[in-house]
Design an enzyme around this catalytic site. Structure first.
Site, PDB file in Angstrom:
ATOM      1  N   HIS A   1       0.414  -1.037   7.776  1.00 28.00           N
ATOM      2  CA  HIS A   1       0.016  -2.212   7.007  1.00 28.00           C
ATOM      3  C   HIS A   1       1.151  -3.204   6.819  1.00 28.00           C
ATOM      4  O   HIS A   1       0.968  -4.414   6.934  1.00 28.00           O
ATOM      5  CB  HIS A   1      -0.484  -1.784   5.621  1.00 28.00           C
ATOM      6  CG  HIS A   1      -1.915  -1.407   5.580  1.00 28.00           C
ATOM      7  ND1 HIS A   1      -2.927  -2.326   5.635  1.00 28.00           N
ATOM      8  CD2 HIS A   1      -2.518  -0.203   5.466  1.00 28.00           C
ATOM      9  CE1 HIS A   1      -4.093  -1.707   5.562  1.00 28.00           C
ATOM     10  NE2 HIS A   1      -3.869  -0.411   5.468  1.00 28.00           N
TER      11      HIS A   1
ATOM     12  N   GLN B   1      -0.837   4.255   7.211  1.00 27.44           N
ATOM     13  CA  GLN B   1      -0.568   3.371   6.083  1.00 27.44           C
ATOM     14  C   GLN B   1       0.693   2.548   6.301  1.00 27.44           C
ATOM     15  O   GLN B   1       0.770   1.394   5.875  1.00 27.44           O
ATOM     16  CB  GLN B   1      -0.462   4.173   4.786  1.00 27.44           C
ATOM     17  CG  GLN B   1      -1.788   4.746   4.317  1.00 27.44           C
ATOM     18  CD  GLN B   1      -2.870   3.686   4.196  1.00 27.44           C
ATOM     19  OE1 GLN B   1      -3.812   3.663   4.975  1.00 27.44           O
ATOM     20  NE2 GLN B   1      -2.743   2.815   3.220  1.00 27.44           N
TER      21      GLN B   1
ATOM     22  N   THR C   1       0.827  -1.209   0.000  1.00 28.33           N
ATOM     23  CA  THR C   1       0.000   0.000   0.000  1.00 28.33           C
ATOM     24  C   THR C   1       0.858   1.254   0.000  1.00 28.33           C
ATOM     25  O   THR C   1       2.038   1.227   0.368  1.00 28.33           O
ATOM     26  CB  THR C   1      -0.937   0.002   1.219  1.00 28.33           C
ATOM     27  OG1 THR C   1      -1.879   1.081   1.104  1.00 28.33           O
ATOM     28  CG2 THR C   1      -0.163   0.166   2.516  1.00 28.33           C
TER      29      THR C   1
ATOM     30  N   GLU D   1      -9.351  -2.879 -48.749  1.00 25.27           N
ATOM     31  CA  GLU D   1      -8.621  -3.787 -47.855  1.00 25.27           C
ATOM     32  C   GLU D   1      -8.382  -5.156 -48.490  1.00 25.27           C
ATOM     33  O   GLU D   1      -7.859  -6.062 -47.834  1.00 25.27           O
ATOM     34  CB  GLU D   1      -9.380  -3.937 -46.534  1.00 25.27           C
ATOM     35  CG  GLU D   1      -9.416  -2.655 -45.721  1.00 25.27           C
ATOM     36  CD  GLU D   1     -10.061  -2.822 -44.351  1.00 25.27           C
ATOM     37  OE1 GLU D   1     -10.628  -3.910 -44.085  1.00 25.27           O
ATOM     38  OE2 GLU D   1      -9.982  -1.876 -43.544  1.00 25.27           O
TER      39      GLU D   1
ATOM     40  N   GLU E   1      -1.797   5.302  -4.712  1.00 29.95           N
ATOM     41  CA  GLU E   1      -2.999   4.525  -4.385  1.00 29.95           C
ATOM     42  C   GLU E   1      -3.971   5.426  -3.625  1.00 29.95           C
ATOM     43  O   GLU E   1      -5.149   5.525  -3.964  1.00 29.95           O
ATOM     44  CB  GLU E   1      -2.613   3.314  -3.534  1.00 29.95           C
ATOM     45  CG  GLU E   1      -3.806   2.474  -3.080  1.00 29.95           C
ATOM     46  CD  GLU E   1      -3.431   1.396  -2.091  1.00 29.95           C
ATOM     47  OE1 GLU E   1      -4.265   0.508  -1.865  1.00 29.95           O
ATOM     48  OE2 GLU E   1      -2.324   1.444  -1.508  1.00 29.95           O
ATOM     49  N   HIS E   2      -3.467   6.069  -2.595  1.00 27.07           N
ATOM     50  CA  HIS E   2      -4.239   7.021  -1.792  1.00 27.07           C
ATOM     51  C   HIS E   2      -3.566   8.384  -1.880  1.00 27.07           C
ATOM     52  O   HIS E   2      -2.390   8.513  -1.542  1.00 27.07           O
ATOM     53  CB  HIS E   2      -4.288   6.606  -0.320  1.00 27.07           C
ATOM     54  CG  HIS E   2      -4.699   5.189  -0.074  1.00 27.07           C
ATOM     55  ND1 HIS E   2      -3.777   4.178   0.121  1.00 27.07           N
ATOM     56  CD2 HIS E   2      -5.929   4.624   0.000  1.00 27.07           C
ATOM     57  CE1 HIS E   2      -4.425   3.038   0.319  1.00 27.07           C
ATOM     58  NE2 HIS E   2      -5.720   3.281   0.243  1.00 27.07           N
TER      59      HIS E   2
ATOM     60  N   ASP F   1     -10.874   3.486   4.012  1.00 25.66           N
ATOM     61  CA  ASP F   1     -10.646   2.070   4.289  1.00 25.66           C
ATOM     62  C   ASP F   1     -11.892   1.386   4.830  1.00 25.66           C
ATOM     63  O   ASP F   1     -12.064   0.180   4.634  1.00 25.66           O
ATOM     64  CB  ASP F   1      -9.510   1.904   5.304  1.00 25.66           C
ATOM     65  CG  ASP F   1      -8.142   2.138   4.692  1.00 25.66           C
ATOM     66  OD1 ASP F   1      -8.022   2.076   3.456  1.00 25.66           O
ATOM     67  OD2 ASP F   1      -7.184   2.396   5.454  1.00 25.66           O
TER      68      ASP F   1
ATOM     69  N   HIS G   1     -16.233  -9.510 -47.882  1.00 24.74           N
ATOM     70  CA  HIS G   1     -16.928  -8.684 -46.889  1.00 24.74           C
ATOM     71  C   HIS G   1     -18.007  -7.834 -47.575  1.00 24.74           C
ATOM     72  O   HIS G   1     -19.152  -7.764 -47.103  1.00 24.74           O
ATOM     73  CB  HIS G   1     -15.932  -7.757 -46.172  1.00 24.74           C
ATOM     74  CG  HIS G   1     -15.116  -8.439 -45.125  1.00 24.74           C
ATOM     75  ND1 HIS G   1     -14.260  -9.470 -45.393  1.00 24.74           N
ATOM     76  CD2 HIS G   1     -15.033  -8.217 -43.779  1.00 24.74           C
ATOM     77  CE1 HIS G   1     -13.681  -9.867 -44.264  1.00 24.74           C
ATOM     78  NE2 HIS G   1     -14.125  -9.112 -43.265  1.00 24.74           N
TER      79      HIS G   1
END
Length: 434
Positions: free
Chosen positions: A266, A263, A241, A420, A332-333, A366, A425
Site C-alpha cells: 500500500h 499490506q 495501513t 443540586e 487495523e488488521h 479488502d 427543576h
C-alpha cells in the site's frame, strides 16, 4: 529483512509494551497547520481554491469539479465484465453484513405510564472520501457507500482526487463503482481542501455542507478531518495501513509472508508485524518475505515499508503474551494463524478486523469477505472501531411519560433538584400537580 524485537523472558507493563510498539513516523499534528490553511482557502475562495489546489497537488486542473452524470454513465458502461461482476458481488456481501449492524428500536416500560424508547436515526447527509494516490480504490467506494445506504442516509456525496491521466476527472473505475451504487453526486477533488469543502460547502458548484465525513486518506486528509471535527462528524483519522499476524510454528510461513507483503504494497509507511513464539518460524517467514519482496511488482515500496521502524518480527514466550502485545499494538488488521485460533482470539481486546485461520487473509477483507475495510489505524483500534452502518446512526431517546408515570418519580426529582440547588427543576414537575 524485518528487524526483530525479542520479548522472551520479559514481563512488561502496559506502558512498557506501548513504548515498544513499532510505529510509522507520521505526525498529524505537524500537518494540521497546512491542512487548516487549505481548508480556510476553500472557505474563502470556494471552487477557485479547489481548482488551484488540484493544479498544485494533483498536477492537473479539472475542467469541472462536479463529475457530469453522462461521464458516470459512460464509466459504468465501459466497465470490464469481470470487474463489474466483482464490484456487484462485493456490494451484495457488504450490504448483507452491514444490515446486521443496524440496532433495532427498543421500548422500555419502567412503570405504568413511564416509557423510554430508543431509536437510531441516520445523519442527513454524508461526504465520502475515496483516496486516489498510489492505487485505484473502487472497493473503497463500496465500503463507504453501502453502510451509509443501509443506515438510511438520504443524501450522499463522494469525492476522489482528480487524475492527470484522465483529464482531471476521477478515475473511471471509481466513477463506475459510484454509478453501480446509484451515487450521482461525485466531485473531482482531493486532499485537505476536499474535506473542507464537504464540511463547509461550496455554493459555486452546488455542494451543500455534509453532517459527517468518512473515508481514508493521507496525513493531510487525516489532519483536515481533525480540523473540521466538531463542525461535522468523522469516522476516524485514518493513517498508514497496518497488519499484525500472530502465528505459531504450525502456520504456513509463505502464507504469512504473502500477507505481510500485501499490506506493505500500500505505502512506504505501511506496517507489517509478525508476532510468534517460534524463532525458527520467524526465520522462515523472514526468508519468504525477502523472496516475495524481491519478486512483487511494487518491490521498492514493499522493501521500504518492511525495513522501516513500523515493521518487525516480535518474538514472545507464548501465545498469551502474543495477545497482550497485539492489544497494545491495536492493529487495523489482525490475523491469527495458530493451531487453535479461537483460543488466541479469547485474549484479544483491540483490533479493527480479525481474520482467523490460514484461509482468511486480509486481502479477503479488502474486497470480498463482506466485512468493511475502512478501519482504525495507528493503534486507534484500542479505542475506536471500523466503519459500519452504525457509524452513520445516532441513538435518540424518546421519553413518553403520562401523569401517573411522572407522579411516581416526582419526589425523587424534587429531592435531587434541591440537593443540586436547582429548585426550578423540581418546580417544573410539582407545578403539574398543584
Amino acid at each position: 529483512m524485518l528487524r526483530t524485537i525479542d520479548l522472551r523472558g520479559t514481563t512488561l507493563s502496559s506502558a512498557e509494551l506501548l513504548a515498544l510498539v513499532p510505529r510509522a513516523v507520521t505526525d498529524v499534528t505537524a500537518a494540521l497547520g497546512t491542512a487548516a490553511g487549505l481548508i480556510q482557502d476553500v472557505r474563502e475562495q470556494g471552487e477557485h481554491a479547489l481548482l488551484d489546489q488540484s493544479e498544485r497537488f494533483d498536477r492537473v486542473r479539472p475542467a469541472a469539479l462536479r463529475v457530469p452524470a453522462a461521464e458516470l454513465a459512460a464509466a459504468e458502461a465501459a466497465l470490464a465484465d469481470d470487474v463489474r461482476a466483482a464490484i456487484r458481488s462485493a456490494i451484495e456481501r457488504v450490504r448483507a453484513a452491514s444490515e446486521a449492524q443496524v440496532p433495532p428500536a427498543r421500548r422500555t416500560e419502567l412503570a405504568p405510564g413511564a416509557v423510554v424508547e430508543q431509536r437510531w436515526q441516520p445523519v442527513a447527509r454524508v461526504g465520502l472520501y475515496v483516496p486516489g494516490g498510489k492505487a485505484v480504490y473502487p472497493s473503497s467506494v463500496v465500503m463507504n457507500v453501502v453502510p451509509a445506504q443501509v443506515a438510511g442516509v438520504g443524501s450522499i456525496a463522494l469525492c476522489s482526487p482528480p487524475q492527470a491521466a484522465f483529464g482531471g476527472s476521477v478515475h473511471p473505475t471509481v466513477l463506475a463503482a459510484a454509478a453501480l451504487l446509484g451515487i450521482d453526486e461525485v466531485y473531482a477533488m482531493g486532499g485537505a481542501g476536499a474535506i473542507g469543502a464537504f464540511a463547509y460547502g461550496v455554493p459555486g458548484i452546488g455542494l451543500e455542507p455534509v453532517s459527517m465525513v468518512t473515508g481514508p486518506g493521507n496525513v493531510f486528509v487525516a489532519a483536515a478531518k481533525r480540523a473540521v471535527q466538531g463542525v461535522v462528524g468523522i469516522d476516524a483519522e485514518a493513517g498508514p495501513t497496518d497488519i499484525l499476524v500472530i502465528a505459531d510454528a504450525g502456520a504456513n510461513a509463505d502464507f504469512v509472508a504473502a500477507d505481510l507483503v500485501s499490506q506493505a504494497e500500500h505505502d512506504e509507511l505501511a506496517a507489517s508485524v509478525l508476532v510468534t513464539d517460534s524463532a525458527e518460524f520467524a526465520a522462515a517467514v523472514d526468508a519468504r518475505v525477502e523472496a516475495r519482496a524481491t519478486a512483487t511488482a511494487h518491490s521498492e515500496r514493499v522493501r521500504t515499508a518492511m525495513t522501516g521502524p513500523q515493521s518487525a518480527i516480535v518474538l514472545v514466550d507464548d501465545l498469551p503474551q502474543a495477545a497482550r502485545f497485539a492489544n497494545a499494538f491495536g492493529a487495523e488488521h489482525l490475523e491469527i494463524q495458530t493451531s487453535d485460533p479461537d483460543a488466541v482470539l479469547a485474549g484479544i481486546e483491540s483490533a479493527g478486523a480479525i481474520f482467523l485461520g490460514p484461509y482468511s487473509p486480509v486481502s479477503l477483507g479488502d474486497y470480498a469477505a463482506g466485512s468493511n475495510h475502512v478501519l482504525p489505524t495507528g493503534g486507534a483500534s484500542r479505542f475506536s472501531s471500523g466503519l459500519s452502518a452504525s457509524t452513520f446512526l445516532r441513538p435518540q431517546q424518546i421519553v413518553r411519560y403520562e401523569e401517573e408515570g411522572l407522579a411516581g418519580v416526582a419526589p425523587a426529582i424534587a429531592a435531587l433538584s434541591a440537593e443540586e440547588d436547582l429548585p426550578a427543576h423540581g418546580e417544573a414537575v410539582t407545578a403539574r400537580f398543584a
